[in-house]
Design a protein around this motif. Structure first.
Motif, short mmCIF file in Angstrom:
data_model
loop_
_atom_site.label_atom_id
_atom_site.label_comp_id
_atom_site.label_asym_id
_atom_site.label_seq_id
_atom_site.Cartn_x
_atom_site.Cartn_y
_atom_site.Cartn_z
N MET A 1 33.71 39.08 41.52
CA MET A 1 34.83 38.32 42.04
C MET A 1 34.37 36.98 42.61
O MET A 1 34.99 35.93 42.40
N GLY A 2 33.23 37.00 43.34
CA GLY A 2 32.72 35.77 43.91
C GLY A 2 32.36 34.75 42.85
O GLY A 2 32.64 33.56 43.00
N GLY B 1 35.89 29.08 39.00
CA GLY B 1 37.25 28.55 38.96
C GLY B 1 37.41 27.31 39.84
O GLY B 1 37.99 26.31 39.41
N CYS B 2 36.87 27.37 41.04
CA CYS B 2 36.96 26.23 41.95
C CYS B 2 36.16 25.04 41.41
O CYS B 2 36.59 23.88 41.54
N ALA C 1 30.73 31.87 46.27
CA ALA C 1 30.03 32.83 45.39
C ALA C 1 29.79 34.17 46.08
O ALA C 1 29.43 35.15 45.42
N GLY C 2 30.00 34.23 47.39
CA GLY C 2 29.88 35.49 48.11
C GLY C 2 28.51 35.63 48.76
O GLY C 2 27.66 34.75 48.66
N PRO C 3 28.31 36.77 49.43
CA PRO C 3 29.26 37.87 49.64
C PRO C 3 30.26 37.56 50.75
O PRO C 3 30.06 36.61 51.51
N GLY C 4 31.34 38.32 50.80
CA GLY C 4 32.35 38.14 51.82
C GLY C 4 33.71 37.92 51.22
O GLY C 4 33.86 37.70 50.01
N THR C 5 34.73 38.00 52.06
CA THR C 5 36.11 37.82 51.64
C THR C 5 36.74 36.75 52.51
O THR C 5 36.76 36.86 53.74
N VAL C 6 37.25 35.70 51.89
CA VAL C 6 37.85 34.61 52.65
C VAL C 6 39.14 35.08 53.31
O VAL C 6 39.93 35.80 52.72
N GLY C 7 39.31 34.69 54.57
CA GLY C 7 40.51 35.05 55.31
C GLY C 7 40.44 36.38 56.03
O GLY C 7 41.42 36.79 56.66
N ILE C 8 39.31 37.06 55.98
CA ILE C 8 39.23 38.41 56.56
C ILE C 8 39.32 38.35 58.10
O ILE C 8 39.70 39.33 58.74
#
Length: 242
Positions: A1-2, A8-9, A138-145
């Motif tokens: 996903m990252g 995409g960005c 690219a991660g790791p992590g989730t934006v907005g968490i």
């Protein structure tokens, strides 16, 4: 996903600039030299802005947040000063190429130089503004968490795309204003640059910054199109492949 978010960005932020570079610049060696020259002058402005920021923080003893608006304004003015230096250099190069040619005409028009230098400044500034964002996406992590906006990455990509296009348009308008000695055009370019930079301070209220910046990009693009000699008739000819 990252990786998908990162790619995409990157495609949103730099895709239009990459298409313009490959279709209009990459095939001509002289234009590539102009491209490098424009990027070099922008890097000089970045160096000057960094030195000014370091000296101001060290001598003033102020908080970084208090200096940020002034630093952004100074950086904009330094960028436009270096754009003017780039114009003077390319103007001299244009005259030299005209003297060396057999027919007394330069193989590259000043308008093309203006477009390519503006594109190069846009690309290098876009790369610097989006590089860290892409690395984080690219991660790791989730934006907005932690309650932040989940649209941070996508909004940053669109803002970078607008910045690249704005610099391209500003280059065309700025060079034309310098050539015709029109102080009003120069003032509007500098004012538009300051406005675009100031609107980013409204983030993370992206609806208040992204919309006006894209309106500014559209208006500046139409202005640059007219400055370069474009018209509705030329658009129709282009669409009809004439």
């Amino acid at each position: 996903m990252g990786a998908a978010v990162c790619l995409g960005c990157a495609a949103i932020a730099l895709g239009p600039a990459a298409a313009l570079l490959l279709l209009t610049v990459a095939a001509e060696p002289l234009l590539l030299i102009v491209l490098v020259a424009g990027a070099f002058f922008w890097l000089l402005s970045l160096l000057a802005a960094s030195l000014l920021w370091s000296v101001s923080v060290a001598l003033g003893g102020w908080e970084d947040a208090a200096l940020l608006p002034l630093g952004a304004a100074a950086a904009v003015l330094l960028q436009e000063l270096c754009r003017f230096a780039c114009f003077k250099l390319l103007k001299k190069a244009d005259e030299g190429l005209a003297m060396l040619s057999e027919d007394g005409r330069s193989p590259i028009s000043l308008r093309r130089m203006a477009y390519v230098s503006g594109l190069s400044i846009g690309i290098i500034s876009g790369l610097f503004s989006i590089a860290n964002v892409l690395a984080d996406s690219a991660g790791p992590g989730t934006v907005g968490i932690h309650g932040d906006s989940p649209y941070y990455f996508i909004t940053s990509a669109f803002l970078t795309m607008a910045l690249v296009l704005l610099h391209t348009f500003w280059g065309v308008i700025f060079f034309d204003a310098c050539e015709r000695r029109r102080a009003g055009g120069l003032g509007l370019v500098v004012g538009g640059h300051l406005l675009a930079s100031g609107l980013t301070f409204l983030n993370p209220r992206y609806e208040a910054s992204l919309g006006p910046i894209f309106i500014l990009t559209l208006c500046t693009g139409l202005w640059a199109f007219g400055t370069a000699g474009g018209s509705f008739r030329s658009v129709l000819k282009c669409l009809s492949c004439k």
